[in-house]
Design an enzyme around this catalytic site. Structure first.
Site, mmCIF file in Angstrom:
data_model
loop_
_atom_site.group_PDB
_atom_site.id
_atom_site.type_symbol
_atom_site.label_atom_id
_atom_site.label_comp_id
_atom_site.label_asym_id
_atom_site.label_seq_id
_atom_site.Cartn_x
_atom_site.Cartn_y
_atom_site.Cartn_z
ATOM 1 N N GLU A 1 -8.475 0.503 0.920
ATOM 2 C CA GLU A 1 -9.236 -0.302 -0.048
ATOM 3 C C GLU A 1 -10.595 0.352 -0.321
ATOM 4 O OE1 GLU A 1 -7.778 -4.705 1.588
ATOM 5 O OE2 GLU A 1 -9.671 -3.850 2.242
ATOM 6 N N THR B 1 -8.910 -6.739 -0.686
ATOM 7 C CA THR B 1 -7.748 -7.274 -1.390
ATOM 8 C C THR B 1 -7.436 -8.657 -0.825
ATOM 9 O OG1 THR B 1 -6.231 -6.234 0.162
ATOM 10 C CG2 THR B 1 -6.797 -4.982 -1.832
ATOM 11 N N ASP C 1 -1.191 -9.877 -4.133
ATOM 12 C CA ASP C 1 0.050 -10.638 -3.953
ATOM 13 C C ASP C 1 -0.210 -12.102 -4.251
ATOM 14 O OD1 ASP C 1 -0.481 -12.066 -1.076
ATOM 15 O OD2 ASP C 1 -1.396 -10.080 -1.144
#
Ligand code: SAH
Length: 237
Positions: free
Chosen positions: A15, A91, A201
């Site tokens: 990330e 994330t 997600d």
């Protein structure tokens, strides 16, 4: 905005890599040996910019993700670097029921909470959830067209029905594993804090989280680096 030294606290190397590149930060090795945290530094306009990742676990050879390493990272970064603003880019999972889409980038507002510290004792129930208020990100989010919402932190990538009930009870729209821990330490030192989370997600759809996470990690990290840059540029003005 009047900040001089911003520290970005991050969990995963994958990330952080696009952000380190985008902000042109220089690797400086371990922040504080023998702790595993990796330190990067640079400047943007008049701002001093530091980034600290939680590093790798030698035993299991993976990134130190989750709330425990995030606390150690934040406490070490504050004592070594004395930031006047702490940002946690990362994330996260989003929710179809809250209008979330993969690739969306959220700023935490108004608070971050924990969804897996269930303590049914008077006072300790609210203590477990935490509810740490963040720096007011409304001006940044509205100017840059970013979403805002309550970020919810736990120790697991998956979830139990109780986790989801708790997230729903306080209106959480972003699920991840570090923000509330970083917010807690920042709050102890009275340093303003907010999170920037890119959705890899969707928690409430039928695809398993780990499958979606791995498929979208790279694109979400690139979206994250683009928005982190825009936020830093906005703050530097
Ligand atoms: N298997 C992965 C591990 C990722 S764990 C690997 O390649 O190493 C998930 C990391 O992404 C955590 O740092 C967490 O903050 C974030 N995350 C992304 N989606 C999440 C979700 N749905 N729930 C919890 N954390 C999530």
């Amino acid at each position: 905005m009047k900040f001089n030294r911003i520290v970005l606290i991050m969990a995963m190397e994958d990330e952080a890599r696009p952000i380190i590149k985008e902000l042109n930060l220089t690797p400086r090795g371990k922040l504080l040996s023998p702790l595993p945290m990796e330190f990067y530094e640079g400047k943007y306009k008049s701002l001093n910019l530091d980034l600290v990742t939680s590093g790798k676990c030698d035993k299991h050879n993976v990134d130190h993700i989750g709330p425990q390493a995030a606390i150690l990272n934040t406490a070490s970064a504050i004592s070594q670097l004395q930031p006047d603003l702490i940002i946690n880019p990362g994330t996260a999972g989003g929710f179809v029921s809250a209008g979330g889409n993969i690739g969306d980038v959220y700023l935490s507002y108004p608070m971050v909470c924990y969804h897996d510290r269930r303590i049914p004792l008077p006072g300790f129930d609210a203590y477990g959830i935490g509810s740490y208020y963040c720096f007011d990100t409304r001006e940044i989010a509205n100017s840059l067209g970013l979403k805002m919402g309550i970020v919810s932190t736990g120790s697991s990538l998956d979830y139990t029905p109780k986790d989801l009930d708790l997230i729903k009870s306080y209106g959480g729209v972003v699920k991840e594993m570090e923000a509330a821990s970083i917010a807690w330490v920042a709050d102890l030192y009275k340093i303003p804090f907010f999170a920037i989370k890119s959705i890899t997600d969707l928690v409430d759809n039928s695809t398993p989280t780990e499958e979606e996470f791995l498929k979208n990690l790279e694109s979400a990290s690139i979206a994250l680096s683009r928005e982190v840059f825009r936020v830093i540029d906005f703050i530097a003005k």
